[in-house]
Design an enzyme around this catalytic site. Structure first.
Site, PDB file in Angstrom:
ATOM      1  N   TYR A 182      -4.050 -10.991  16.942  1.00 34.51           N
ATOM      2  CA  TYR A 182      -3.102 -11.470  15.928  1.00 34.51           C
ATOM      3  C   TYR A 182      -3.037 -13.001  15.944  1.00 34.51           C
ATOM      4  O   TYR A 182      -3.168 -13.659  14.901  1.00 34.51           O
ATOM      5  CB  TYR A 182      -1.731 -10.866  16.237  1.00 34.51           C
ATOM      6  CG  TYR A 182      -0.587 -11.337  15.376  1.00 34.51           C
ATOM      7  CD1 TYR A 182      -0.558 -11.064  14.011  1.00 34.51           C
ATOM      8  CD2 TYR A 182       0.495 -12.023  15.931  1.00 34.51           C
ATOM      9  CE1 TYR A 182       0.517 -11.473  13.225  1.00 34.51           C
ATOM     10  CE2 TYR A 182       1.570 -12.424  15.159  1.00 34.51           C
ATOM     11  CZ  TYR A 182       1.572 -12.151  13.807  1.00 34.51           C
ATOM     12  OH  TYR A 182       2.635 -12.552  13.047  1.00 34.51           O
ATOM     13  N   ILE A 222       0.835  -1.208   0.000  1.00 33.85           N
ATOM     14  CA  ILE A 222       0.000   0.000   0.000  1.00 33.85           C
ATOM     15  C   ILE A 222       0.866   1.252   0.000  1.00 33.85           C
ATOM     16  O   ILE A 222       0.386   2.336  -0.274  1.00 33.85           O
ATOM     17  CB  ILE A 222      -0.990   0.058   1.199  1.00 33.85           C
ATOM     18  CG1 ILE A 222      -0.281  -0.277   2.519  1.00 33.85           C
ATOM     19  CG2 ILE A 222      -2.167  -0.856   0.996  1.00 33.85           C
ATOM     20  CD1 ILE A 222      -1.128   0.009   3.735  1.00 33.85           C
TER      21      ILE A 222
HETATM   22  N1  SER Z   1       7.279 -11.254  15.529  1.00 36.38           N
HETATM   23  C1  SER Z   1       5.878 -11.453  15.647  1.00 36.38           C
HETATM   24  C2  SER Z   1       5.299 -10.593  16.686  1.00 36.38           C
HETATM   25  O1  SER Z   1       5.996 -10.334  17.644  1.00 36.38           O
HETATM   26  C3  SER Z   1       5.586 -12.897  15.960  1.00 36.38           C
HETATM   27  O2  SER Z   1       4.975 -13.484  14.880  1.00 36.38           O
HETATM   28  O3  SER Z   1       4.193 -10.192  16.583  1.00 36.38           O
END
Ligand code: SER
Length: 316
Positions: free
Chosen positions: A143, A36
């Protein structure tokens, strides 16, 4: 057959280096970098670049139609710490971005799709040491939740529609070229910059917070090795456990001190990233990657630290 490769999220920490490696192997014009934002790096001069938001289906469709990619790498995502600041956006980007790509890959018969997962799919209920491929998974970040759901979608598209989608659960990736993008493991990169600049660093994770990490060279090589592996050898279609090296801030600081004897590490308390790290594994059992595609990291803590400091010194 000539490969035509599209990399979405090409400007990020991993994309920047993966695009360069892919262009070296497959030819500059056969790797289309998409993001983007306009790239700051070599990427912009070294081959095709397109502005793409992975949530815009029409733009994505145009890209698939124009390049008819044989391989697509989807790296655009919000990471763990940034995701907690905007959970709905993290879910939307991480989940709908993936579903858009999986659907277009079916329509345009893309031969292989790569999508990264993360150690964030594990949670407080998962075993901490040598965390196995299959165990309790109770991620408590948006996440991690999006990555775990994404893994299930990848396996579903493979089983139900025969899509050749491949994935790795990345640990914290340490690199010097592009800045990391809002993760819990980012301290292990900041520490090198500050050690060279100020001979001191205040870590947002506590002295004994051990996490799985990997040097970028290994991560990029491992990713391309997985994509080059024969499909029939791959037993995991959700996402592979993938191990490099595990360490704590204290242990990393001791290694840096071998190069910068005056380096001092202190700690910042009450950082929300500590809570995220507390739910993650300390080390990973990656025996499926070892058995299925002969995965083997090259860098350990000492060689990674020496290489990071050397390269950062040269770029200052
Ligand atoms: N490095 C990433 C994070 O800390 C782990 O997938 O979100």
């Amino acid at each position: 057959m000539t490969e035509r490769i599209v990399v979405l999220g090409s400007n990020g920490q991993i994309g920047t280096e993966l695009v360069t490696a892919l262009r070296r192997s497959y030819g500059e014009n056969n790797v289309v970098a998409c993001d983007i934002r306009r790239p700051d790096y070599d990427i912009k001069n070294a081959g095709p670049f397109e502005f793409v938001n992975v949530l815009e289906k029409d733009t994505l469709n145009t890209i698939f139609k124009k390049y008819k990619p044989t391989q697509v790498y989807l790296l655009a995502a919000l990471l763990s710490a940034t995701g907690e600041q905007n959970p709905k956006l993290a879910w939307d980007l991480n989940m709908n971005g993936l579903l858009n790509i999986l659907d277009l890959a079916l329509v345009y018969k893309t031969a292989k799709v790569y999508w990264p997962s993360s150690i964030a799919v594990f949670g407080p209920g998962s075993p901490k040491e040598h965390t196995p491929q299959f165990c309790v998974m109770d991620p408590n970040t948006v996440y991690g939740i999006s990555k775990l759901a994404g893994e299930r979608w990848c396996e579903y598209y493979h089983q139900k529609y025969g899509l050749d989608v491949r994935s790795i659960r990345y640990p914290g990736i340490i690199s010097w070229k592009a800045a990391p993008g809002g993760g819990t493991t980012d301290y292990a990169i900041h520490i090198f910059h500050e050690a060279l600049k100020k001979q001191s660093y205040s870590s947002f994770l506590s002295a004994d917070t051990e996490l799985p990490m990997m040097y970028m060279d290994d991560a990029v090589r491992g990713t391309i090795e997985l994509m080059d592996a024969e499909s029939s050898k791959l037993n995991i279609r959700s996402s592979y456990n993938f191990a490099g090296v595990s360490f704590t801030p204290e242990v990393l600081a001791a290694e840096i001190k071998k190069h910068i004897p005056d380096f001092k590490l202190s700690y910042t308390e009450h950082d929300p990233r500590q809570n995220i790290a507390n739910g993650w594994p300390k080390s990973i059992d990656d025996s499926y990657a070892v058995n299925d595609w002969a995965w083997k990291p090259k860098f350990d803590l000492a060689t990674m630290t020496a290489d990071m400091l050397e390269n950062l010194k040269n770029t200052k």
